[in-house]
Design a protein around this motif. Structure first.
Motif, PDB file in Angstrom:
ATOM      1  N   GLU A  88      14.026   6.389  16.102  1.00 37.29           N
ATOM      2  CA  GLU A  88      14.002   7.696  15.459  1.00 37.29           C
ATOM      3  C   GLU A  88      13.729   7.541  13.965  1.00 37.29           C
ATOM      4  O   GLU A  88      14.092   6.551  13.343  1.00 37.29           O
ATOM      5  N   ARG A  89      13.051   8.493  13.413  1.00 38.01           N
ATOM      6  CA  ARG A  89      12.797   8.674  11.985  1.00 38.01           C
ATOM      7  C   ARG A  89      11.760   7.716  11.425  1.00 38.01           C
ATOM      8  O   ARG A  89      11.183   7.992  10.379  1.00 38.01           O
ATOM      9  N   PHE A  90      11.484   6.596  12.080  1.00 35.64           N
ATOM     10  CA  PHE A  90      10.523   5.623  11.573  1.00 35.64           C
ATOM     11  C   PHE A  90       9.224   5.700  12.368  1.00 35.64           C
ATOM     12  O   PHE A  90       9.239   5.807  13.593  1.00 35.64           O
ATOM     13  N   SER A  91       8.107   5.621  11.644  1.00 34.68           N
ATOM     14  CA  SER A  91       6.814   5.548  12.308  1.00 34.68           C
ATOM     15  C   SER A  91       5.866   4.744  11.433  1.00 34.68           C
ATOM     16  O   SER A  91       6.083   4.612  10.223  1.00 34.68           O
ATOM     17  N   ALA A  92       4.825   4.215  12.059  1.00 29.23           N
ATOM     18  CA  ALA A  92       3.847   3.423  11.310  1.00 29.23           C
ATOM     19  C   ALA A  92       2.465   3.699  11.856  1.00 29.23           C
ATOM     20  O   ALA A  92       2.300   4.021  13.041  1.00 29.23           O
ATOM     21  N   GLU A  93       1.479   3.554  10.990  1.00 30.34           N
ATOM     22  CA  GLU A  93       0.103   3.714  11.412  1.00 30.34           C
ATOM     23  C   GLU A  93      -0.782   2.814  10.568  1.00 30.34           C
ATOM     24  O   GLU A  93      -0.423   2.403   9.457  1.00 30.34           O
ATOM     25  N   PHE A  94      -1.950   2.520  11.123  1.00 24.38           N
ATOM     26  CA  PHE A  94      -2.956   1.729  10.416  1.00 24.38           C
ATOM     27  C   PHE A  94      -4.296   2.351  10.809  1.00 24.38           C
ATOM     28  O   PHE A  94      -4.942   1.931  11.755  1.00 24.38           O
ATOM     29  N   PRO A  95      -4.715   3.387  10.079  1.00 21.88           N
ATOM     30  CA  PRO A  95      -5.913   4.128  10.466  1.00 21.88           C
ATOM     31  C   PRO A  95      -7.181   3.310  10.263  1.00 21.88           C
ATOM     32  O   PRO A  95      -7.184   2.281   9.579  1.00 21.88           O
ATOM     33  N   LYS A  96      -8.243   3.828  10.828  1.00 20.27           N
ATOM     34  CA  LYS A  96      -9.540   3.156  10.721  1.00 20.27           C
ATOM     35  C   LYS A  96      -9.946   2.988   9.260  1.00 20.27           C
ATOM     36  O   LYS A  96     -10.494   1.961   8.842  1.00 20.27           O
ATOM     37  N   GLU A  97      -9.684   4.016   8.474  1.00 15.76           N
ATOM     38  CA  GLU A  97      -9.961   3.947   7.046  1.00 15.76           C
ATOM     39  C   GLU A  97      -8.661   4.100   6.278  1.00 15.76           C
ATOM     40  O   GLU A  97      -7.851   4.953   6.607  1.00 15.76           O
ATOM     41  N   GLY A  98      -8.471   3.309   5.257  1.00 15.04           N
ATOM     42  CA  GLY A  98      -7.292   3.469   4.421  1.00 15.04           C
ATOM     43  C   GLY A  98      -6.182   2.498   4.755  1.00 15.04           C
ATOM     44  O   GLY A  98      -6.289   1.680   5.682  1.00 15.04           O
ATOM     45  N   PRO A  99      -5.081   2.593   4.006  1.00 13.77           N
ATOM     46  CA  PRO A  99      -4.002   1.618   4.140  1.00 13.77           C
ATOM     47  C   PRO A  99      -3.132   1.888   5.359  1.00 13.77           C
ATOM     48  O   PRO A  99      -3.188   2.961   5.976  1.00 13.77           O
ATOM     49  N   SER A 100      -2.306   0.912   5.674  1.00 16.58           N
ATOM     50  CA  SER A 100      -1.265   1.115   6.662  1.00 16.58           C
ATOM     51  C   SER A 100      -0.133   1.894   5.991  1.00 16.58           C
ATOM     52  O   SER A 100       0.158   1.698   4.810  1.00 16.58           O
TER      53      SER A 100
END
Lengths: 113, 115
Positions: A63-75
């Motif tokens: 809960e409350r934590f999420s992460a992403e690393f999109p195609k463009e831009g930073p994680s």
């Protein structure tokens, strides 16, 4: 090569606010790892990502934590509704292939007041 | 998952003496063993690593030895200097045989070099 870039270096949030931590991996690195370090403690694995994919999030609270690393831009590591216990240093690391040769950023020190 | 034990938690040595830090691990398939140094308020930095096909690796004053049978590896620092004061972390791949899930770190050893 600028190395792993993290920002901000220091982040202060009140309880209940959101924290967003950014990480740009080293040039040519497609593997990103987030670790949390509490004072006087070791590095705890949180999440491992490749571009547009979460590979392993077994170390991240459900809960409350999420992460992403999109195609463009930073994680981005996002912590919603922060609590005092979230205060820590959050380090991002990148590597060129598997989990070897991790290079760490300077970290973001989150303080929740 | 991989279990890593690091000892001692604190080590104080006289300048010029040697320091040894030891780590044990549980997964016999682990094949990559790095050591990181973290100075106060700074990021962890890789200082030396070893792979399972060799028993020892040396780089100037630092060396790492590996005993795969006993599942432990050690960091050796000779002729210690004040700038060696830091926290040292050992690590092993989190997943068997490759490390696709990153590294599992020991709890760290605070090395203090006494002048």
């Amino acid at each position: 090569n600028a190395g792993v870039m993290q920002n901000p270096r220091h982040l202060v949030r009140r309880r209940g606010q959101e924290a967003r931590l950014r990480c740009s991996p080293m040039k040519g690195h497609s593997h990103v790892y987030w670790y949390r370090q509490l004072p006087e403690e070791g590095l705890k694995f949180m999440v491992y990502l490749q571009k547009e994919n979460i590979i392993d999030e077994s170390g991240m609270p459900k809960e409350r934590f999420s992460a992403e690393f999109p195609k463009e831009g930073p994680s981005i590591l996002r912590i919603q509704q922060v609590v005092r216990g979230d205060s820590a240093a959050y380090f991002c690391a990148s590597s060129p292939s598997t989990g070897e040769l991790l290079h760490f950023g300077n970290g973001t020190r989150l303080t929740v007041t | 998952g991989e279990n890593v034990e690091q000892h001692p938690s604190t080590l104080s040595v006289q300048e010029g003496d040697s320091a040894v830090i030891k780590c044990t691990y549980s997964d016999s398939a682990s094949n990559y063993f790095p050591w990181y140094k973290q100075e106060l308020g700074k990021r962890p930095q890789l200082i030396i690593d070893i792979r399972s096909n060799v028993g020892e690796k040396k780089d100037q004053r630092i060396a790492v030895t590996l005993n795969k049978t006993a599942k432990h590896f050690s960091l050796h620092i000779t002729e210690t200097q004040p700038e060696d004061s830091a926290v040292y972390f050992c690590a092993v791949p989190a997943a068997s045989g490759g490390g696709a899930d990153g590294l599992t770190f020991g709890k760290g050893t605070h090395l203090i070099i006494q002048p």
